[in-house]
Write a protein that holds these residues in place. Structure first.
Motif, PDB file in Angstrom:
ATOM      1  N   MET A   1       0.942  -1.121   0.120  1.00  0.00           N
ATOM      2  CA  MET A   1       0.086  -0.100   0.059  1.00  0.00           C
ATOM      3  C   MET A   1       0.780   1.108  -0.073  1.00  0.00           C
ATOM      4  O   MET A   1       1.629   1.768   0.937  1.00  0.00           O
ATOM      5  N   SER A   2       0.547   2.062  -1.041  1.00  0.00           N
ATOM      6  CA  SER A   2       1.376   3.405  -0.951  1.00  0.00           C
ATOM      7  C   SER A   2       0.759   4.514   0.078  1.00  0.00           C
ATOM      8  O   SER A   2      -0.358   4.543   0.211  1.00  0.00           O
ATOM      9  N   LEU A   3       1.748   5.030   0.685  1.00  0.00           N
ATOM     10  CA  LEU A   3       1.317   6.211   1.614  1.00  0.00           C
ATOM     11  C   LEU A   3       0.998   7.454   0.639  1.00  0.00           C
ATOM     12  O   LEU A   3       0.871   8.479   1.594  1.00  0.00           O
ATOM     13  N   LYS A   4       1.058   7.582  -0.457  1.00  0.00           N
ATOM     14  CA  LYS A   4       0.993   8.731  -1.343  1.00  0.00           C
ATOM     15  C   LYS A   4      -0.378   9.314  -1.020  1.00  0.00           C
ATOM     16  O   LYS A   4      -1.401   8.766  -0.906  1.00  0.00           O
ATOM     17  N   GLY A   5      -0.559  10.805  -1.106  1.00  0.00           N
ATOM     18  CA  GLY A   5      -1.794  11.403  -0.479  1.00  0.00           C
ATOM     19  C   GLY A   5      -2.017  11.710   0.945  1.00  0.00           C
ATOM     20  O   GLY A   5      -2.791  12.309   1.277  1.00  0.00           O
ATOM     21  N   ILE A   6      -1.117  10.914   1.878  1.00  0.00           N
ATOM     22  CA  ILE A   6      -1.353  10.954   3.330  1.00  0.00           C
ATOM     23  C   ILE A   6      -0.230  11.790   3.936  1.00  0.00           C
ATOM     24  O   ILE A   6       0.979  11.311   3.706  1.00  0.00           O
ATOM     25  N   PHE A   7      -0.141  13.112   4.218  1.00  0.00           N
ATOM     26  CA  PHE A   7       0.773  13.661   4.681  1.00  0.00           C
ATOM     27  C   PHE A   7       1.176  13.329   5.995  1.00  0.00           C
ATOM     28  O   PHE A   7       0.524  13.209   7.080  1.00  0.00           O
ATOM     29  N   THR A   8       2.305  12.741   6.110  1.00  0.00           N
ATOM     30  CA  THR A   8       2.972  12.159   7.186  1.00  0.00           C
ATOM     31  C   THR A   8       4.209  12.783   7.797  1.00  0.00           C
ATOM     32  O   THR A   8       4.459  13.635   7.284  1.00  0.00           O
ATOM     33  N   THR A   9       4.497  12.282   9.110  1.00  0.00           N
ATOM     34  CA  THR A   9       5.789  12.930   9.464  1.00  0.00           C
ATOM     35  C   THR A   9       6.987  12.583   8.506  1.00  0.00           C
ATOM     36  O   THR A   9       7.911  13.526   8.433  1.00  0.00           O
ATOM     37  N   ILE A  10       6.909  11.582   7.990  1.00  0.00           N
ATOM     38  CA  ILE A  10       8.080  11.417   6.914  1.00  0.00           C
ATOM     39  C   ILE A  10       7.887  12.395   5.855  1.00  0.00           C
ATOM     40  O   ILE A  10       9.026  12.845   5.372  1.00  0.00           O
ATOM     41  N   ASP A  11       6.945  12.882   5.406  1.00  0.00           N
ATOM     42  CA  ASP A  11       6.599  13.893   4.326  1.00  0.00           C
ATOM     43  C   ASP A  11       7.195  15.329   4.863  1.00  0.00           C
ATOM     44  O   ASP A  11       7.985  15.856   4.013  1.00  0.00           O
ATOM     45  N   LYS A  12       6.966  15.412   6.139  1.00  0.00           N
ATOM     46  CA  LYS A  12       7.427  16.670   6.526  1.00  0.00           C
ATOM     47  C   LYS A  12       8.929  16.841   6.821  1.00  0.00           C
ATOM     48  O   LYS A  12       9.696  17.968   6.164  1.00  0.00           O
ATOM     49  N   VAL A  13       9.417  15.807   7.118  1.00  0.00           N
ATOM     50  CA  VAL A  13      10.957  15.638   7.281  1.00  0.00           C
ATOM     51  C   VAL A  13      11.700  15.829   6.024  1.00  0.00           C
ATOM     52  O   VAL A  13      12.630  16.766   5.586  1.00  0.00           O
ATOM     53  N   ARG A  14      10.878  14.895   5.151  1.00  0.00           N
ATOM     54  CA  ARG A  14      11.509  15.033   3.693  1.00  0.00           C
ATOM     55  C   ARG A  14      11.609  16.536   2.834  1.00  0.00           C
ATOM     56  O   ARG A  14      12.426  16.933   2.613  1.00  0.00           O
ATOM     57  N   ARG A  15      10.303  17.065   3.204  1.00  0.00           N
ATOM     58  CA  ARG A  15      10.486  18.357   2.549  1.00  0.00           C
ATOM     59  C   ARG A  15      11.040  19.658   3.406  1.00  0.00           C
ATOM     60  O   ARG A  15      11.633  20.501   2.822  1.00  0.00           O
ATOM     61  N   ASP A  16      11.126  19.335   4.507  1.00  0.00           N
ATOM     62  CA  ASP A  16      12.279  20.206   5.559  1.00  0.00           C
ATOM     63  C   ASP A  16      13.583  20.075   4.940  1.00  0.00           C
ATOM     64  O   ASP A  16      14.251  21.166   4.733  1.00  0.00           O
ATOM     65  N   VAL A  17      13.880  18.848   4.735  1.00  0.00           N
ATOM     66  CA  VAL A  17      15.216  18.576   4.225  1.00  0.00           C
ATOM     67  C   VAL A  17      15.507  19.453   2.924  1.00  0.00           C
ATOM     68  O   VAL A  17      16.521  20.027   2.723  1.00  0.00           O
ATOM     69  N   PHE A  18      14.706  19.126   1.962  1.00  0.00           N
ATOM     70  CA  PHE A  18      14.612  19.946   0.702  1.00  0.00           C
ATOM     71  C   PHE A  18      14.824  21.458   0.822  1.00  0.00           C
ATOM     72  O   PHE A  18      15.797  22.220   0.268  1.00  0.00           O
ATOM     73  N   THR A  19      13.905  21.989   1.843  1.00  0.00           N
ATOM     74  CA  THR A  19      14.128  23.290   2.221  1.00  0.00           C
ATOM     75  C   THR A  19      15.369  23.797   2.705  1.00  0.00           C
ATOM     76  O   THR A  19      15.928  24.878   2.424  1.00  0.00           O
TER      77      THR A  19
END
Length: 516
Positions: A1-19
């Motif tokens: 199951m993909s977690l795409k479309g569910i904003f998780t802590t992983i997404d936040k960290v991932r995007r914080d790193v890019f920023t």
């Protein structure tokens, strides 16, 4: 199951790193300052999600390295976060494999392919789980069904007969999602990738609930290119519509990209239209006289999978350039002194850009998530920015490439327009496992005369690892954008005549490499 479309802590960290990496690229000079980034993202003294704040920061540190285009550090050796950065690394614009990486100490060593009895078990009198087990691995212990893992052969019969659904199958999520069976376990039970099998689709990244899998980016290199004063043109893939928020129109997004310093912004739908025309011509000239069927080529992960696992169908995969390459070629013909960055949803495009025949045309590949990090770093308010001129290059057909079935439909529409008597049979699959099944049917002779479309990501490009919005919402946005296009058929594109103007020797080189 993909977690795409569910904003998780992983997404936040991932995007914080890019920023943070984008901020460093814009403002930083001392590479030692990279050591501060994990502390910016994970502040304080107490861990929020793992057993130690030091572990949380160490994982972020590896993500920072990957976001800088650097390889992971060895767990067994001491090395600073900036280890390996030199002038060559900074200037390098081509990704170096592996593109998809597992951060070993972030992996939870998930059990793989094991059956367990849950608390739902009622200890029923019939005990069908015991009766059907061929190895006597199931017994009653303290009034509950119990599975002896030493005896269990993972046949799943116990699970299929339990009247309460009390038996669960545990699978490693990343391995389950991988359509190439490329993910196994190392000697410590942690996930490992067989890069001989991997096609860099990135689906495993979207499926790992521990955020242990990450890809390399070129944020740092691209920003340095723009800062140096070079002309960089962005080509943006059709799945972009709505990715940056419901109020961010294509015109606002173009204005924001220009604000970042891009020289211009071009829709990849242009290249999709050219790809459509060429694939339609190929299909009409080769199927069924020369080929039993033809398959589309725009998804690199799908086409690489097909050639790896079904080498007998090498000739059946369209030789047309992908929309990314068509568009880049178009840009460099008009602006030969520019660099081209592909902005899209796809991790596999990073791999495609390293091909000998592609890397001279596509200089950088970034995902929507990575570009969002650049917007955040520059404090660009996408909703409030003044819109620029419209991006009005692509047809409805080209824009429809972003959703599952869109490529084959565009090709079929062109064929039917010119040859209405032709019955173009279509089959499409999304997700590499479904793509394999489709090719198995072709191998059995059940897809003769067909046009086959394969997409590695379930749902199509709108479900790519580098997307931001939920798949259903993105699909609806793309379909609306497609419907509103001034021109619907690919062969009516005002750029259709480019196919005749491109250099024949360049096409020959492309075709030769695609056949290898």
């Amino acid at each position: 199951m993909s977690l795409k479309g569910i904003f998780t802590t992983i997404d936040k960290v991932r995007r914080d790193v890019f920023t943070e990496v984008a901020k460093f690229a814009y403002e930083g000079e001392d590479y030692n300052d990279l050591e501060q980034i994990p502390f910016n993202i994970i502040p304080g003294e107490i861990a929020s999600h793992r057993e130690s704040i030091f572990l949380e920061r160490a994982i972020v540190g590896e993500r920072v390295r990957l976001a800088m285009g650097l390889p992971l550090r060895k767990v067994s050796e001491h090395a600073a976060l900036s280890t390996g950065i030199d002038e060559e690394t900074v200037a390098n614009t081509i990704y170096k494999p592996p593109f998809v990486n597992i951060i070993k100490f972030a992996c939870n060593s998930c059990p793989d392919n094991k059956y367990f009895t849950t608390d739902i078990c009622r200890g029923c009198l019939a005990s069908p789980c015991i009766e059907v087990c061929p190895k006597n691995a199931v017994s009653m212990v303290n009034g509950k069904s119990f599975i002896d893992q030493e005896k269990c052969i993972k046949c799943g019969r116990c699970k299929s007969v339990c009247p309460y659904g009390a038996i669960a199958k545990l699978e490693r999520p990343c391995a389950k999602a991988c359509g190439m069976d490329a993910i196994g376990s190392d000697k410590y039970g942690r996930a490992s990738i067989d890069y001989e099998k991997c096609v860099s689709c990135g689906v495993c990244m979207s499926s790992c609930p521990f955020g242990a899998i990450a890809d390399k980016t070129q944020i740092f290199q691209l920003i340095n290119e723009i800062k140096s004063g070079g002309k960089v043109i962005a080509e943006i893939a059709p799945a972009f519509v709505g990715q940056f928020g419901p109020k961010v129109t294509p015109s606002k997004l173009r204005a924001a990209l220009l604000e970042l310093g891009f020289y211009d912004v071009v829709e990849v739908a242009i290249g999709a239209d050219l790809c459509t025309i060429e694939e339609a011509e190929d299909f009409m000239s080769k199927v069924p006289e020369k080929l039993d069927f033809m398959a589309t080529s725009c998804c690199p992960a799908w086409s690489v999978m097909a050639k790896k696992q079904f080498p007998e169908f090498k000739e059946n995969i369209s030789m047309a350039m992908t929309p990314m390459v068509f568009t880049a070629r178009f840009i460099k013909q008009r602006f030969p002194d520019t660099k081209v960055v592909f902005i899209g949803p796809c991790v596999a495009k990073k791999s495609e850009a390293t091909r000998k025949s592609v890397k001279s045309h596509v200089d950088y590949v970034l995902t929507y998530e990575e570009v969002m990090g650049m917007f955040e770093a520059k404090n660009i308010n996408l909703e409030e920015i003044e819109p620029s001129d419209k991006m009005n290059y692509g047809t409805g057909a080209g824009r429809g490439f972003a959703v599952s079935g869109g490529v084959a439909a565009a090709v079929a529409d062109v064929i039917k327009k010119h040859h209405p008597e032709m019955d173009v049979k279509i089959d499409s699959a999304d997700g590499l496992k479904e793509c394999k099944n489709m090719l198995m049917l072709a191998k059995a002779g059940k897809r003769n005369g067909y046009l086959l479309e394969g997409m590695a990501c379930p749902g199509g490009c709108v479900a790519g690892t580098g997307t931001i919005q939920p798949v259903k919402k993105s699909t609806a946005n793309v379909n609306t954008y497609k419907k509103n296009a001034e021109i619907q058929f690919a062969d009516e594109s005002k750029y259709a005549d480019l196919l005749e103007k491109m250099d024949d020797s360049w096409f020959d080189n492309w075709h030769i490499e695609k056949q290898i």
